[in-house]
Design an enzyme around this catalytic site. Structure first.
Site, short mmCIF file in Angstrom:
data_model
loop_
_atom_site.label_atom_id
_atom_site.label_comp_id
_atom_site.label_asym_id
_atom_site.label_seq_id
_atom_site.Cartn_x
_atom_site.Cartn_y
_atom_site.Cartn_z
N GLU A 240 0.85 -1.20 0.00
CA GLU A 240 0.00 0.00 0.00
C GLU A 240 0.88 1.24 0.00
O GLU A 240 1.94 1.25 0.63
CB GLU A 240 -0.92 -0.01 1.23
CG GLU A 240 -1.95 1.12 1.27
CD GLU A 240 -1.43 2.38 1.92
OE1 GLU A 240 -1.99 3.46 1.66
OE2 GLU A 240 -0.44 2.29 2.69
N SER A 241 0.46 2.28 -0.73
CA SER A 241 1.19 3.53 -0.81
C SER A 241 2.60 3.27 -1.36
O SER A 241 2.73 2.72 -2.45
CB SER A 241 1.22 4.22 0.56
OG SER A 241 1.73 5.53 0.46
N ALA A 242 3.66 3.62 -0.62
CA ALA A 242 5.01 3.30 -1.09
C ALA A 242 5.16 1.80 -1.31
O ALA A 242 5.87 1.35 -2.20
CB ALA A 242 6.04 3.79 -0.09
#
EC number: 3.1.1.1
Length: 535
Positions: A240-242
Site C-alpha cells: 500500500e502507498s510506497a
C-alpha cells in the site's frame, strides 16, 4: 518524535505477547528454516494462529553492510528461537512535508498508521509470519493442502512504517479464514534504505537498497514457506502507498524471475513513480546528513566510509529529531527512490508491453485507490477541523492533486495492462467509518482501507454491522485473488479491466451502504482528462 499517550498505552497490549495458552511446549512445533529454527507463539486473542514474530531474513546491515545490498541470513545453529514480541522497526524519519498531517499522529487513527518511533534499530531486516495452527502441524502427519501466501510490503513514503503498526497486523485475518499465510516484511527506510550517496553512485552500486531488501525477503519466503504449510507457487505480493509502488514496480525489476504469481497494489502504482523518482546526480541530501554526522568535507569514497562508522544512536537522533532540534527535518532531507534503470525505471509507461523480458504481463494484478486519498497529506489543524465536513478551499488543490495522481495513473496502468493482455482488476474504496476516520472530512483517506483487510478496524472503537460485513468481504476478496490470481475475482463477478478506459468497469467498495457494486470507469476517466491527466 514523541508518541501520543494513548499510543503508548495501547502499544504494549498489541506488541507484547500474552503467555502461550497451548498445553504443550511450542518448541515441538519449531520450524527449521534457512535463517534459524523458530517456535511459534499463540496469542489469547487469536488462539488458532501460529505467530512467528521475529525471523531475520538478512544479516544485520551495520559496518560494511550499511549502505550495501542485503546479505542472506544463515542458520546460526541448533538453538530454537521463541520470540514473544514483534521486531523493532527500522529507523524512522518523518519528512517535513508530512509534519502536521494525520501521519504525524495528531489523532490516534493517524498515529496507528506508522511505526513505533521509540523502538527502532538497524537490526530490523525481519519478517513476521502468521499461519493457521493446522498448517504448522502438517509436519506431524496431519496433512493439509498447501496454503496461498500473501507477502505484505508496508507503506510510509520509504521513510516510516514497519511491522509494529497495530492497524497492519494480520493475526485477526488469519484467525478468521484459516486459509492463508501472511508474511509481513520490514525493509530499510529513508537515508539507510535509499542513500543517494556519491560514493555509491561512482562505483555503480545500487541506491535503492530497501527494494533489494524486499526481494531478498521474497526469496526467503519462496525457499522456506513450504515448511509452514504454504505454497511457494502461490505467493502474492501486496503493498500500500510506497508499498504499492514497490510491489507494482517489482514486476518490472524482476520481470525474468518474478517468483510471485500475483500483485495487489493499494493506492500506489509504478507509473506514479515516473513523477517522483529522485535525480541520481543530486547527492546533496546525503552529504548534508554526512556533514551533520561529522563526515563533511570529504571525498565521496571517504564520506561513505565515514558514514558507515557513525554510531547508530547518532543516526537515530538525527533522523528522528523534532523540528528545531537540528535534525534531518531541519535540513530538509527528502527521500526518494532513484531511477537507475535496474531496480527503478524512468519509463514505466513504455515498458508495459507483451515483451516478457521487460514486463511479465502474465502476472495478474488487483489494483485500486480510495475516494479521499488526499485527506492524509494536508495540514490537519485548520480552523474548524474538528467539525468540518470538507477541506477548506486553500487545502483542496493539494489534496485533490494527490488523489488525482493516484487515481489517474491507476486508470492509465489498467489500460496499458489490458492492451498487453494482462489480467487486471480495479477497485475504488469509499468506506467512511468513525472508528477509522474520526474527523468528518477524512472519509476514505490514504490507508483507510487497511484496517478492513487486516481485521483491525476495532482498534479505535466498536464497529457497526456494515463495517464488519465490509471487512469480511474485503478479506475474502483479497484471499480469492491470492488463491487464484487469474480467475478468483472473476468467479466473484468482478470484471477485468479493458483497453478502452471509458468502457472499462471496476468495483466500488463500501459506497452507499453497499458492500460492492460494479460501475463504469468513465466518470473517473473524464475527471482525469478534465484535470489534465492522460489516461
Amino acid at each position: 518524535m514523541h508518541l501520543k499517550s494513548l499510543l503508548l498505552a495501547a502499544l504494549p497490549l498489541l506488541l507484547e505477547a500474552s503467555p502461550t495458552i497451548k498445553g504443550e511446549d511450542t518448541a515441538s512445533l519449531a520450524i527449521n528454516t534457512s535463517s534459524g529454527i523458530f517456535a511459534p507463539y499463540f496469542d489469547r486473542q487469536q488462539p488458532n494462529v501460529a505467530s512467528f514474530l521475529d525471523i531475520p531474513y538478512a544479516e544485520t546491515p551495520i559496518g560494511n553492510l550499511r549502505f550495501a545490498p542485503p546479505v542472506e541470513k544463515k542458520n546460526a545453529g541448533d538453538d530454537i528461537v521463541h520470540t514473544t514480541k514483534l521486531p523493532a522497526g527500522c529507523i524512522q524519519y518523518l519528512p517535513a512535508l508530512l509534519r502536521g498531517t494525520i501521519n504525524d499522529g495528531p489523532i490516534t487513527a493517524g498515529t496507528f498508521q506508522r511505526g513505533d518511533y521509540a523502538n527502532t534499530t538497524e537490526d530490523c531486516l525481519k519478517i513476521s509470519l502468521f499461519a493457521p495452527e493446522k498448517s504448522v502441524r502438517a509436519k506431524e502427519g496431519k496433512k493439509t493442502q498447501a496454503l496461498p501466501v500473501i507477502v505484505w510490503i508496508h507503506g510510509g513514503g520509504y521513510s516510516v512504517g514497519g511491522t509494529n503498526v497495530p492497524y497492519q497486523l494480520a493475526q485477526n485475518w488469519v484467525q478468521r479464514t484459516q486459509k492463508h499465510i501472511v508474511v509481513q516484511v520490514q525493509y530499510r527506510l529513508n537515508l539507510l534504505g535509499f542513500p543517494n550517496a556519491e560514493g555509491l553512485a561512482r562505483e555503480g552500486n545500487n541506491l535503492n537498497l530497501g527494494l533489494l531488501d524486499q526481494r531478498l525477503a521474497v526469496e526467503w519466503v519462496r525457499n522456506n514457506i513450504a515448511r509452514f504449510g504454504g505454497d511457494p507457487d502461490r505467493i502474492t505480493l501486496w503493498g500500500e502507498s510506497a508499498g504499492g509502488y514497490a510491489v507494482d514496480g517489482y514486476l518490472f525489476t524482476w520481470a525474468q524471475d518474478p517468483i510471485i504469481k500475483g500483485v495487489i497494489a493499494d493506492s500506489g502504482n509504478a507509473l506514479a513513480l515516473e513523477g517522483v523518482v529522485g535525480d541520481s546526480r543530486n547527492h546533496t541530501g546525503f552529504s548534508l546528513a554526512a556533514k551533520s554526522m561529522g563526515c563533511g568535507g570529504l571525498l565521496p569514497k571517504d564520506e561513505l566510509e565515514c558514514m558507515r562508522h557513525v554510531p547508530e544512536r547518532n543516526l537515530k537522533e538525527y533522523l528522528q529529531a523534532e523540528v528545531g532540534q537540528g535534525g534531518a527535518a531541519d535540513d530538509g532531507l527528502t527521500v526518494s527512490v532513484i531511477a537507475d534503470n535496474i531496480t527503478v525505471f524512468s519509463n514505466y509507461t513504455e515498458r508495459i508491453s507483451g515483451n516478457s523480458a521487460k514486463y511479465p504481463a502474465n502476472i495478474p494484478v488487483l489494483i485500486g485507490t480510495n475516494t479521499n486519498e488526499g485527506a492524509a497529506v494536508v495540514p490537519y489543524k485548520f480552523p474548524g477541523f474538528e467539525t468540518a465536513t470538507e477541506l477548506p478551499d486553500q487545502l483542496k488543490p493539494l489534496a485533490d492533486g494527490f488523489g488525482l495522481n493516484l487515481q489517474c495513473t491507476t486508470l492509465k496502468e489498467t489500460r496499458l495492462r489490458a492492451e498487453a493482455g494482462a489480467t487486471t482488476y480495479q477497485y475504488l474504496y469509499a468506506g467512511n467509518f468513525t472508528n477509522i476516520s474520526p474527523l468528518p472530512w477524512l472519509g476514505a483517506y490514504h490507508t483507510a482501507e487497511l484496517p478492513l483487510v487486516f481485521g483491525t478496524y476495532e482498534t479505535e472503537g466498536p464497529s457497526t454491522k456494515f463495517e464488519r460485513r465490509m471487512s469480511e468481504r474485503m478479506q475474502d476478496l483479497y484471499l480469492e485473488f491470492a488463491s487464484d490470481p487469474s480467475h478468483g475475482l472473476e468467479k466473484s463477478g468482478w470484471p477485468r479491466a479493458e483497453s478502452q478506459p471509458e468502457r472499462s468497469k471496476l468495483v466500488k467498495l463500501a459506497a452507499d451502504n453497499k458492500v460492492e457494486q460494479v460501475f463504469s470507469a468513465k466518470k473517473l476517466v473524464d475527471e482525469c482528462v478534465q484535470n489534465g491527466f492522460a489516461v
